[in-house]
Scaffold this motif. Structure first.
Motif, PDB file in Angstrom:
ATOM      1  N   PRO A 190       0.786  -1.245   0.000  1.00  0.00           N
ATOM      2  CA  PRO A 190       0.000   0.000   0.000  1.00  0.00           C
ATOM      3  C   PRO A 190       0.810   1.284   0.000  1.00  0.00           C
ATOM      4  CG  PRO A 190      -0.151  -1.124   2.120  1.00  0.00           C
ATOM      5  CD  PRO A 190       0.508  -2.075   1.180  1.00  0.00           C
ATOM      6  N   GLU A 191       2.061   1.250   0.431  1.00  0.00           N
ATOM      7  CA  GLU A 191       2.838   2.489   0.498  1.00  0.00           C
ATOM      8  C   GLU A 191       3.468   2.875  -0.839  1.00  0.00           C
ATOM      9  OE1 GLU A 191       5.875  -0.694   0.705  1.00  0.00           O
ATOM     10  OE2 GLU A 191       3.872  -0.387   1.540  1.00  0.00           O
ATOM     11  N   VAL A 192       3.333   2.030  -1.847  1.00  0.00           N
ATOM     12  CA  VAL A 192       3.984   2.262  -3.136  1.00  0.00           C
ATOM     13  C   VAL A 192       3.311   3.421  -3.878  1.00  0.00           C
ATOM     14  CG1 VAL A 192       4.453   1.237  -5.406  1.00  0.00           C
ATOM     15  CG2 VAL A 192       4.777  -0.117  -3.327  1.00  0.00           C
ATOM     16  N   ASP A 193       4.117   4.257  -4.505  1.00  0.00           N
ATOM     17  CA  ASP A 193       3.619   5.375  -5.310  1.00  0.00           C
ATOM     18  C   ASP A 193       2.698   4.826  -6.403  1.00  0.00           C
ATOM     19  OD1 ASP A 193       3.263   7.475  -7.110  1.00  0.00           O
ATOM     20  OD2 ASP A 193       5.308   8.219  -6.879  1.00  0.00           O
ATOM     21  N   PRO A 194       1.460   5.350  -6.525  1.00  0.00           N
ATOM     22  CA  PRO A 194       0.538   4.878  -7.578  1.00  0.00           C
ATOM     23  C   PRO A 194       1.140   4.947  -8.978  1.00  0.00           C
ATOM     24  CG  PRO A 194      -0.632   6.243  -6.000  1.00  0.00           C
ATOM     25  CD  PRO A 194       0.817   6.346  -5.646  1.00  0.00           C
ATOM     26  N   ALA A 195       2.026   5.907  -9.214  1.00  0.00           N
ATOM     27  CA  ALA A 195       2.662   6.007 -10.527  1.00  0.00           C
ATOM     28  C   ALA A 195       3.516   4.772 -10.811  1.00  0.00           C
ATOM     29  CB  ALA A 195       3.515   7.268 -10.615  1.00  0.00           C
ATOM     30  N   HIS A 196       4.155   4.230  -9.769  1.00  0.00           N
ATOM     31  CA  HIS A 196       4.965   3.018  -9.951  1.00  0.00           C
ATOM     32  C   HIS A 196       4.079   1.800 -10.192  1.00  0.00           C
ATOM     33  CE1 HIS A 196       8.580   4.917  -7.629  1.00  0.00           C
ATOM     34  NE2 HIS A 196       8.514   5.305  -8.892  1.00  0.00           N
ATOM     35  N   VAL A 197       2.925   1.761  -9.543  1.00  0.00           N
ATOM     36  CA  VAL A 197       1.984   0.669  -9.791  1.00  0.00           C
ATOM     37  C   VAL A 197       1.518   0.702 -11.238  1.00  0.00           C
ATOM     38  CG1 VAL A 197      -0.236  -0.338  -9.156  1.00  0.00           C
ATOM     39  CG2 VAL A 197       1.241   0.634  -7.384  1.00  0.00           C
ATOM     40  N   SER A 198       1.176   1.878 -11.726  1.00  0.00           N
ATOM     41  CA  SER A 198       0.734   2.022 -13.116  1.00  0.00           C
ATOM     42  C   SER A 198       1.830   1.618 -14.085  1.00  0.00           C
ATOM     43  CB  SER A 198       0.307   3.470 -13.386  1.00  0.00           C
ATOM     44  OG  SER A 198      -0.798   3.826 -12.572  1.00  0.00           O
ATOM     45  N   GLU A 199       3.059   1.984 -13.762  1.00  0.00           N
ATOM     46  CA  GLU A 199       4.213   1.631 -14.594  1.00  0.00           C
ATOM     47  C   GLU A 199       4.385   0.117 -14.672  1.00  0.00           C
ATOM     48  OE1 GLU A 199       8.972   2.378 -14.055  1.00  0.00           O
ATOM     49  OE2 GLU A 199       7.624   4.037 -13.554  1.00  0.00           O
ATOM     50  N   LEU A 200       4.249  -0.536 -13.535  1.00  0.00           N
ATOM     51  CA  LEU A 200       4.361  -1.997 -13.471  1.00  0.00           C
ATOM     52  C   LEU A 200       3.283  -2.658 -14.327  1.00  0.00           C
ATOM     53  CD1 LEU A 200       5.501  -4.600 -11.872  1.00  0.00           C
ATOM     54  CD2 LEU A 200       3.545  -4.202 -10.353  1.00  0.00           C
ATOM     55  N   LEU A 201       2.038  -2.257 -14.122  1.00  0.00           N
ATOM     56  CA  LEU A 201       0.925  -2.908 -14.819  1.00  0.00           C
ATOM     57  C   LEU A 201       0.945  -2.622 -16.316  1.00  0.00           C
ATOM     58  CD1 LEU A 201      -1.931  -2.316 -12.213  1.00  0.00           C
ATOM     59  CD2 LEU A 201      -0.477  -4.334 -12.505  1.00  0.00           C
ATOM     60  N   ALA A 202       1.344  -1.416 -16.691  1.00  0.00           N
ATOM     61  CA  ALA A 202       1.411  -1.094 -18.121  1.00  0.00           C
ATOM     62  C   ALA A 202       2.462  -1.944 -18.820  1.00  0.00           C
ATOM     63  CB  ALA A 202       1.717   0.389 -18.307  1.00  0.00           C
ATOM     64  N   THR A 203       3.586  -2.159 -18.153  1.00  0.00           N
ATOM     65  CA  THR A 203       4.646  -2.990 -18.744  1.00  0.00           C
ATOM     66  C   THR A 203       4.167  -4.412 -18.923  1.00  0.00           C
ATOM     67  OG1 THR A 203       6.332  -1.600 -17.679  1.00  0.00           O
ATOM     68  CG2 THR A 203       7.022  -3.780 -18.459  1.00  0.00           C
ATOM     69  N   PHE A 204       3.528  -4.963 -17.910  1.00  0.00           N
ATOM     70  CA  PHE A 204       3.034  -6.339 -18.016  1.00  0.00           C
ATOM     71  C   PHE A 204       1.906  -6.443 -19.048  1.00  0.00           C
ATOM     72  CE2 PHE A 204       4.588  -7.679 -13.578  1.00  0.00           C
ATOM     73  CZ  PHE A 204       5.694  -8.302 -14.139  1.00  0.00           C
ATOM     74  N   ASP A 205       1.062  -5.443 -19.107  1.00  0.00           N
ATOM     75  CA  ASP A 205      -0.039  -5.485 -20.074  1.00  0.00           C
ATOM     76  C   ASP A 205       0.495  -5.639 -21.490  1.00  0.00           C
ATOM     77  OD1 ASP A 205      -2.944  -5.013 -20.792  1.00  0.00           O
ATOM     78  OD2 ASP A 205      -1.999  -3.343 -21.857  1.00  0.00           O
ATOM     79  N   ARG A 206       1.517  -4.863 -21.843  1.00  0.00           N
ATOM     80  CA  ARG A 206       2.085  -4.945 -23.181  1.00  0.00           C
ATOM     81  C   ARG A 206       2.870  -6.244 -23.376  1.00  0.00           C
ATOM     82  NH1 ARG A 206      -0.321  -4.076 -26.289  1.00  0.00           N
ATOM     83  NH2 ARG A 206       1.368  -3.974 -27.821  1.00  0.00           N
ATOM     84  N   PHE A 207       3.612  -6.660 -22.351  1.00  0.00           N
ATOM     85  CA  PHE A 207       4.409  -7.883 -22.486  1.00  0.00           C
ATOM     86  C   PHE A 207       3.509  -9.102 -22.671  1.00  0.00           C
ATOM     87  CE2 PHE A 207       6.806 -11.584 -21.309  1.00  0.00           C
ATOM     88  CZ  PHE A 207       8.100 -11.327 -21.721  1.00  0.00           C
ATOM     89  N   PHE A 208       2.471  -9.211 -21.847  1.00  0.00           N
ATOM     90  CA  PHE A 208       1.578 -10.367 -21.934  1.00  0.00           C
ATOM     91  C   PHE A 208       0.833 -10.378 -23.272  1.00  0.00           C
ATOM     92  CE2 PHE A 208       2.875 -11.159 -17.852  1.00  0.00           C
ATOM     93  CZ  PHE A 208       2.119 -12.071 -17.134  1.00  0.00           C
ATOM     94  N   ALA A 209       0.401  -9.209 -23.720  1.00  0.00           N
ATOM     95  CA  ALA A 209      -0.295  -9.143 -25.008  1.00  0.00           C
ATOM     96  C   ALA A 209       0.620  -9.592 -26.132  1.00  0.00           C
ATOM     97  CB  ALA A 209      -0.798  -7.725 -25.267  1.00  0.00           C
TER      98      ALA A 209
END
Length: 531
Positions: A190-209
């Motif tokens: 929960p303490e992680v910067d939301p921008a870093h969470v978005s960065e993580l998920l965006a990277t995985f979204d493109r990689f998995f696709a």
């Protein structure tokens, strides 16, 4: 053992191991039937060498006086937790998972190769044959095996329990794997910067696709090469990702992780981000016997277990390096000032740093003024350190722990030239730039910000590592075999991050082995500002 006998044993082991490699393309076996839990627990204890008095039950093949530490004499030490064997130099350690041990072995009957094998044929092991192998070193077809393997004095019920456990190893589909898909989770705290969470998920979204789009063509491609059908994928699965976003204090995370997993099991935790403790996540993965692959965390647990693999030791590893530097270059230093921040994350990080420094004989002050001539340690951002220093007179020594962040240029801190150092486990300057070009090119080509930081690059590396490891385990997606292959493959992964070189081994789970002290007056720091 004669040279001829050893050669025969080695060839037998190679053939046996070849069956495991060939099984990468075999159809999944049904999961073993439910067995007595007490018997299975006893079998696991024998296999892993944790049985009480286990070391006293082990002897050398030729000299009973030789003492074997339990950890070395355990079956899992050489045959590995997966039971699928390994290599040590020119010695092949065969697979002993039930899929291979309790069935007749003939290299030509696996139907994975087009050519006829001339290697040995042996019958299936029975419990009596297994006992003979363990006690006297004689295989089911009468060969004397290498003296490299210890001999074990086990009772009949213990051999039966070991057989039960062997039948459970690497059999059937792992949790999170179906005939069509394999599911991963990525964890954020929960303490992680939301921008870093978005960065993580965006990277995985493109990689998995991208990965799943490529998977659709594999069925057609494999028909073009007979060997691909024989030794590589037989069925290709799509990848799915679940985001496990933890909330609240760390003492509630275990229940949240259990709830996530109960709703939908996953094969592994892939990357993730955490700035405070990661211990509940590691404990959860160990309890589920599930891989946790290369999360971006500032404070990984200070102990290593089989299932969690980290990029580095994070802040506590850098604190160890800082203490070592002071002991070697400034042995007169007995006290340091630890600059701490006001956020919960900064305070938690400071506690770990303080404990690490004090454990190495340093007295740590966490309050008071920044005195002239003293030594200061901090993991705060450069701007915060500069703010604390403003208006203070006199030269000082600063050791700034970089954590997972790259070394960057900062004019204010550079004014303490000659006595200020970055403590980091990542490269900086031109060397880092060279290593980051591939990751930035991938991000750019996939419509992402090429200047995304360490979170995106680390996630890309974790996903790439998972692809490489799972190429070898698509038969049943053995979680253990995935990690065992990673022990061989991690150091050969493409350079996507600023770490000099990442490598792990059977009892090593921190990839980065080096921590560097970079003078802030160095001309190369200015070139690292974009890292």
């Amino acid at each position: 053992m004669t040279t001829r006998a050893f050669r025969a044993a080695l060839m037998a082991a190679l053939a046996w191991f070849g069956a495991a490699v060939a099984a990468d393309g075999a159809s999944p076996s049904p999961a073993p039937a439910t067995t007595n839990q007490g018997q299975a627990k006893l079998g696991r204890a024998i296999y892993e060498g944790t049985l009480a008095g286990f070391a006293g039950r082990v002897r050398h093949a030729s000299d009973a006086a030789i003492q074997w530490p339990a950890a070395q004499a355990a079956c899992a030490s050489c045959h590995r937790p997966s039971g699928l064997g390994s290599f040590e130099g020119n010695l092949a350690v065969p697979p002993i998972a039930g899929e291979f041990l309790f069935k007749p072995y003939d290299a030509a009957t696996t139907h994975r190769y087009a050519w006829k094998s001339t290697l040995r044929v042996r019958p299936a092991y029975s419990e009596a044959a297994l006992n003979e192998l363990l006690r006297n070193g004689r295989s089911a077809d009468g060969l004397s095996i290498s003296s490299v393997m210890p001999r074990y004095e086990l009772a009949a019920d213990e051999v039966a329990a070991l057989a039960v456990h062997l039948r459970t190893l690497s059999g059937g589909l792992a949790p999170g794997v179906s005939a069509e898909a394999v599911t991963f989770a990525t964890v954020t705290t929960p303490e992680v910067d939301p921008a870093h969470v978005s960065e993580l998920l965006a990277t995985f979204d493109r990689f998995f696709a991208q990965k799943n789009a490529n998977t659709r063509g594999e069925t057609a491609r494999r028909s073009s090469a007979l060997r691909n059908e024989q030794t590589m994928y037989r069925r290709h699965r799509t990848w799915k990702l679940r985001h496990w976003a933890l909330q609240g204090p760390p003492d509630t995370w275990a229940a949240q992780l259990d709830a996530f997993y109960s709703r939908e099991p996953v094969f592994a935790v892939l990357s993730g981000v955490g700035a405070q403790t990661w211990a509940p996540v590691q404990a959860f993965c160990a309890a589920q016997r599930m891989p946790c692959l290369l999360p971006t965390v500032e404070l990984p647990p200070q102990y290593e277990d089989f299932y969690s693999v980290y990029l580095s030791r994070g802040l506590w590893g850098q604190a160890v390096a800082a203490a070592r530097h002071l002991a070697e270059s400034r042995p007169q230093t007995r006290e340091v000032l630890l600059l701490t921040g006001e956020t919960d994350t900064e305070r938690e990080q400071a506690k770990v740093i303080q404990a690490t420094l004090e454990a190495r004989g340093l007295k740590v002050r966490v309050t008071g003024h920044w005195r002239a001539g003293e030594t200061v340690v901090s993991a705060l951002p450069a701007a915060s350190i500069a703010q604390r220093r403003r208006g203070q007179a006199g030269e000082t020594t600063l050791l700034a722990l970089a954590g997972m962040a790259p070394v960057v240029a900062d004019a204010n801190l550079a004014r303490i030239a000659g006595s200020a150092w970055w403590v980091t486990d990542q490269l900086h300057g031109p060397a880092a730039e060279r290593q980051l070009q591939r990751a930035r090119a991938w991000l750019r080509s996939n419509g992402l910000n090429a200047d995304h930081g360490v979170v995106a690059r680390n996630a890309l590396l974790a996903a790439t590592v998972a692809v490489e490891s799972l190429v070898h385990v698509d038969d049943n997606f053995s979680r253990e075999y995935c990690l065992e292959k990673l022990e061989h493959n991690l150091e050969n992964m493409p350079a996507l991050t600023a770490y000099p070189r990442l490598a792990i081994g059977p009892r090593q789970r921190f990839g980065a082995k080096q921590v560097m002290l970079v003078p802030m007056a160095s001309d190369t720091i200015a070139q690292a500002a974009q890292n």
